[in-house]
Every structure is written in structure tokens, then in C-alpha cells.
Write a protein that holds these residues in place. Structure first.
Motif, PDB file in Angstrom:
ATOM      1  N   PHE A 152       2.383 -13.712 -73.762  1.00 29.72           N
ATOM      2  CA  PHE A 152       2.016 -12.629 -74.717  1.00 29.72           C
ATOM      3  C   PHE A 152       0.828 -11.737 -73.423  1.00 29.72           C
ATOM      4  O   PHE A 152       1.282 -10.416 -73.249  1.00 29.72           O
ATOM      5  CB  PHE A 152       1.474 -12.551 -75.609  1.00 29.72           C
ATOM      6  CG  PHE A 152       1.269 -11.463 -76.364  1.00 29.72           C
ATOM      7  CD1 PHE A 152       2.352 -10.725 -76.387  1.00 29.72           C
ATOM      8  CD2 PHE A 152      -0.083 -10.384 -76.304  1.00 29.72           C
ATOM      9  CE1 PHE A 152       2.303  -9.341 -77.657  1.00 29.72           C
ATOM     10  CE2 PHE A 152      -0.385  -9.176 -76.531  1.00 29.72           C
ATOM     11  CZ  PHE A 152       1.049  -8.720 -77.365  1.00 29.72           C
ATOM     12  N   VAL A 153       0.235 -12.655 -73.203  1.00 27.48           N
ATOM     13  CA  VAL A 153      -1.184 -10.894 -72.474  1.00 27.48           C
ATOM     14  C   VAL A 153      -0.274 -10.673 -70.865  1.00 27.48           C
ATOM     15  O   VAL A 153      -0.347  -9.637 -69.997  1.00 27.48           O
ATOM     16  CB  VAL A 153      -2.265 -11.851 -71.983  1.00 27.48           C
ATOM     17  CG1 VAL A 153      -3.188 -10.698 -71.045  1.00 27.48           C
ATOM     18  CG2 VAL A 153      -3.187 -11.806 -73.289  1.00 27.48           C
TER      19      VAL A 153
ATOM     20  N   TRP B 262       2.860 -11.203 -70.535  1.00 26.78           N
ATOM     21  CA  TRP B 262       3.826 -10.180 -70.582  1.00 26.78           C
ATOM     22  C   TRP B 262       3.792  -8.489 -70.760  1.00 26.78           C
ATOM     23  O   TRP B 262       4.610  -8.348 -70.246  1.00 26.78           O
ATOM     24  CB  TRP B 262       4.515 -10.914 -71.654  1.00 26.78           C
ATOM     25  CG  TRP B 262       5.998  -9.862 -72.210  1.00 26.78           C
ATOM     26  CD1 TRP B 262       7.389  -9.236 -71.425  1.00 26.78           C
ATOM     27  CD2 TRP B 262       6.093  -8.691 -73.166  1.00 26.78           C
ATOM     28  NE1 TRP B 262       8.184  -8.569 -72.210  1.00 26.78           N
ATOM     29  CE2 TRP B 262       7.015  -8.358 -72.641  1.00 26.78           C
ATOM     30  CE3 TRP B 262       4.885  -8.464 -74.573  1.00 26.78           C
ATOM     31  CZ2 TRP B 262       7.545  -7.809 -73.872  1.00 26.78           C
ATOM     32  CZ3 TRP B 262       5.074  -7.703 -75.632  1.00 26.78           C
ATOM     33  CH2 TRP B 262       6.360  -6.567 -75.322  1.00 26.78           C
ATOM     34  N   ARG B 263       2.462  -8.246 -71.329  1.00 25.31           N
ATOM     35  CA  ARG B 263       2.074  -6.794 -71.685  1.00 25.31           C
ATOM     36  C   ARG B 263       1.187  -6.472 -70.612  1.00 25.31           C
ATOM     37  O   ARG B 263       1.674  -5.279 -69.586  1.00 25.31           O
ATOM     38  CB  ARG B 263       0.750  -7.335 -72.407  1.00 25.31           C
ATOM     39  CG  ARG B 263       0.966  -7.122 -73.717  1.00 25.31           C
ATOM     40  CD  ARG B 263       2.480  -6.657 -74.958  1.00 25.31           C
ATOM     41  NE  ARG B 263       1.718  -4.816 -74.484  1.00 25.31           N
ATOM     42  CZ  ARG B 263       2.773  -4.226 -74.655  1.00 25.31           C
ATOM     43  NH1 ARG B 263       3.985  -4.335 -74.733  1.00 25.31           N
ATOM     44  NH2 ARG B 263       2.240  -2.536 -74.127  1.00 25.31           N
TER      45      ARG B 263
ATOM     46  N   VAL C 272       5.349  -5.413 -68.475  1.00 23.46           N
ATOM     47  CA  VAL C 272       5.753  -4.784 -69.525  1.00 23.46           C
ATOM     48  C   VAL C 272       4.634  -2.920 -68.519  1.00 23.46           C
ATOM     49  O   VAL C 272       5.182  -2.221 -68.795  1.00 23.46           O
ATOM     50  CB  VAL C 272       5.395  -4.448 -70.808  1.00 23.46           C
ATOM     51  CG1 VAL C 272       5.620  -3.180 -71.576  1.00 23.46           C
ATOM     52  CG2 VAL C 272       6.373  -5.684 -71.048  1.00 23.46           C
ATOM     53  N   THR C 273       3.703  -3.170 -68.508  1.00 22.06           N
ATOM     54  CA  THR C 273       2.367  -1.937 -68.437  1.00 22.06           C
ATOM     55  C   THR C 273       2.246  -1.515 -66.853  1.00 22.06           C
ATOM     56  O   THR C 273       1.824  -0.518 -66.578  1.00 22.06           O
ATOM     57  CB  THR C 273       1.142  -2.251 -69.084  1.00 22.06           C
ATOM     58  OG1 THR C 273       0.627  -3.113 -68.621  1.00 22.06           O
ATOM     59  CG2 THR C 273       1.419  -2.079 -70.388  1.00 22.06           C
TER      60      THR C 273
END
Length: 301
Positions: free
Chosen positions: A34-35, A37-38, A41-42
Motif C-alpha cells: 500500500f505504501v 502504491w501511494r 500514485v503521488t
């Protein structure tokens, strides 16, 4: 099968522990994914964010910052070990006039956070007319705090040894200083080596607190680079690179400790192998001595 420390798990407990272990690994992987992926995305993995790392000058500055971190750590580690030995010997003293003040010093400096010590040295001393470079403020704070912690570690190692070790030293004519230097301290250091190395790893990581008092170490440069708008403010990439360097340094320190511990185990001075079997002559002498003692006891009664 049984164990002195805990009950050996049965078949059901083993299955349950394996299931919990797999679930724990899956949860950690999900959080890590999840980290990542963030970050994706950013745009933290975009070419713009990593553009600064295409310059050789940036890597040179990272190298200089790493050297400054190592310069502070090496001096602080040596000073903390020396101070730890001195305070531990004072803490173990039989003289109250020495033991009580040393104990007070250890407890006080163990309770004060390292960052507070750095701020007092760098920002507090100029108020009374004493100016100190940020390097020495970092080093002295680390020496005082970690030396106090290591003093308690060494003291605990000495006091954990069997009482017979000390009495045997006195029995062969050694004074307390000789018993401490040749018998107790070598064994305590060997037993407490993992704890000592762990504290040195903490010392290495605590050098990062120096960026608050403007010491140009690794974290300071990473933060400076991350706030540079001209280079795209690569805060996350700079933090990742700095974190990777810290991990590498800690792993190198841990490996060094592993090598030192193996050499200590192989040292003939510290080897405690099984005793050689007694010869027939020694057995005969021992039996004759035991017979004489039993006759003497019988005669006395």
C-alpha cells in the motif's frame, strides 16, 4: 520433549503458530504494498523526482554527509565505551563516597534525552559565554548518554557472573583491581557483547538528531535536498536514499560485531572447553586424600 523455559507446543499449537506467522507476513506485505502504491500514485517514482540523483555532485555530497555521520559516530562510540567502563567501575566500587556520586551521574544522564543534551550544549552554552561547534555538541551528547547506558550494561554483566569467580580470584592472591581486570570484565564483556553492539547501533542512528542543531550529517543533507524546489523537492527519494545508507551502515556494524564475537569465542584465553580426563595417578592420589580425610573425621568424632 520438554523445555525448562516454556512448554513445547503440540501439533495443534504448531499449526496455529504457523497460520499466525503466515497471516503476519501477509499483513506486512499488504501494508508495504500500500505504501509503495501511494508512492507511485503521488509520483514519487517519476523521473522528475529522481532527476537530482543524475548529478555526480549530489552523490558526492551524500558521501561527504555519510563521512560526517561516521566521524561523529566513531568518536562518540569510542568515548561512550571508555566512559561506560569508567562509570561501571565506579558504580561497582566498595567506597560509598565514590559509588553514590557515580550512580547519581549515571541515573541523571540516562534520564535526559539525547536531543535535549544536544540543544543544551549548542544553544544553551552560548548564553553563558561558551560556544561549541555543532560537531562536538553531537559527540559529547552521544558520549554522555550512551556511556551512562553502557555503564549499566557492563555493571549488569559483572554482577551476573557467579560469585565463585570473584572468590577464586581473591583465593589466588589477586586484589580487587586484578580480579576486575583479568577475571570479571573479560567475561562480562563477552556475555554483554550483543547488548553493547545494539547500543552502538542506537548511537549510530542517534547521530541523525544532529540535523536539528545544523550539524551537516546525512539526514541534514537529505532534508536540505528534499526542500530544494529547483530540483523538484525530492523529499521522499532523498529520504529513501538516506535510509538505505543508514541500513547499510547498521548492517556493516552488526556484521563487525558478529566477527568480533566469533573471534572472542575462538580466543584461547577465553576458551572454556571440557576438562581433560584425570590420569590413573591423579585418581589414586585423590582416593588416598579422601581416605585420609575420612579417617581424620572419624578420629575427631
Amino acid at each position: 520433549m520438554s523445555s525448562v523455559l516454556y512448554d513445547v507446543p503440540g501439533p495443534r499449537a504448531i499449526v496455529r503458530n504457523r497460520i499466525l506467522g503466515v497471516l503476519t507476513i501477509l499483513v506486512v506485505l499488504v501494508i508495504f504494498g500500500f505504501v509503495l502504491w501511494r508512492f507511485w500514485v503521488t509520483g514519487q517514482f517519476s523521473a522528475e523526482k529522481w532527476y537530482a540523483f543524475t548529478f555526480t555532485r549530489i552523490w558526492e555530497q551524500f558521501g561527504l554527509a555519510t563521512l560526517r555521520t561516521l566521524a561523529a559516530f566513531i568518536v562518540a562510540a569510542i568515548g561512550a565505551i571508555i566512559l561506560g567502563f569508567v562509570l561501571a567501575i565506579g558504580r561497582l566500587s566498595d567506597h560509598t563516597w565514590l559509588r553514590v556520586p557515580v550512580t547519581l551521574v549515571i541515573e541523571v544522564f540516562r534520564a535526559i534525552p539525547v536531543l535535549v543534551l544536544m540543544i543544551l550544549l549548542y544553544y544553551g552554552l552560548p548564553v553563558i559565554g561558551i560556544r561549541m561547534p555543532s560537531y562536538w555538541a553531537v559527540v559529547i551528547a552521544l558520549v554522555v548518554y550512551n556511556g551512562s547506558v553502557l555503564a549499566e550494561v557492563i555493571r549488569a554483566g559483572v554482577e551476573s557472573l557467579p560469585r565463585g569467580q570473584r572468590e577464586a580470584g581473591f583465593a589466588i592472591g589477586l586484589r580487587k583491581a586484578g580480579v576486575m581486570r583479568m577475571i570479571l570484565l573479560p567475561q562480562a564483556i563477552r556475555a554483554m557483547m550483543p547488548v553493547i553492539i545494539s547500543q552502538l547501533v542506537v548511537t549510530l542512528k542517534d547521530t541523525a538528531l544532529g540535523f536539528i542543531i545544523t550539524y551537516p550529517e546525512l539526514l541534514y543533507f537529505a532534508r536540505l535536498l528534499g526542500s530544494n524546489a529547483v530540483l523538484g523537492s525530492p523529499l521522499i527519494p532523498a529520504a529513501l536514499v538516506a535510509g538505505a545508507i543508514y541500513v547499510t551502515l547498521c548492517l556493516a556494524l552488526s556484521y563487525t560485531a558478529y566477527v568480533v564475537e566469533r573471534r572472542l569465542r575462538r580466543s584461547p584465553k577465553l576458551a572454556t572447553g571440557p576438562a581433560a580426563p584425570a590420569t590413573d595417578t591423579e585418581v589414586l592420589v585423590a582416593q588416598q586424600s579422601l581416605t585420609r580425610i575420612e579417617k581424620g573425621d572419624a578420629g575427631g568424632t
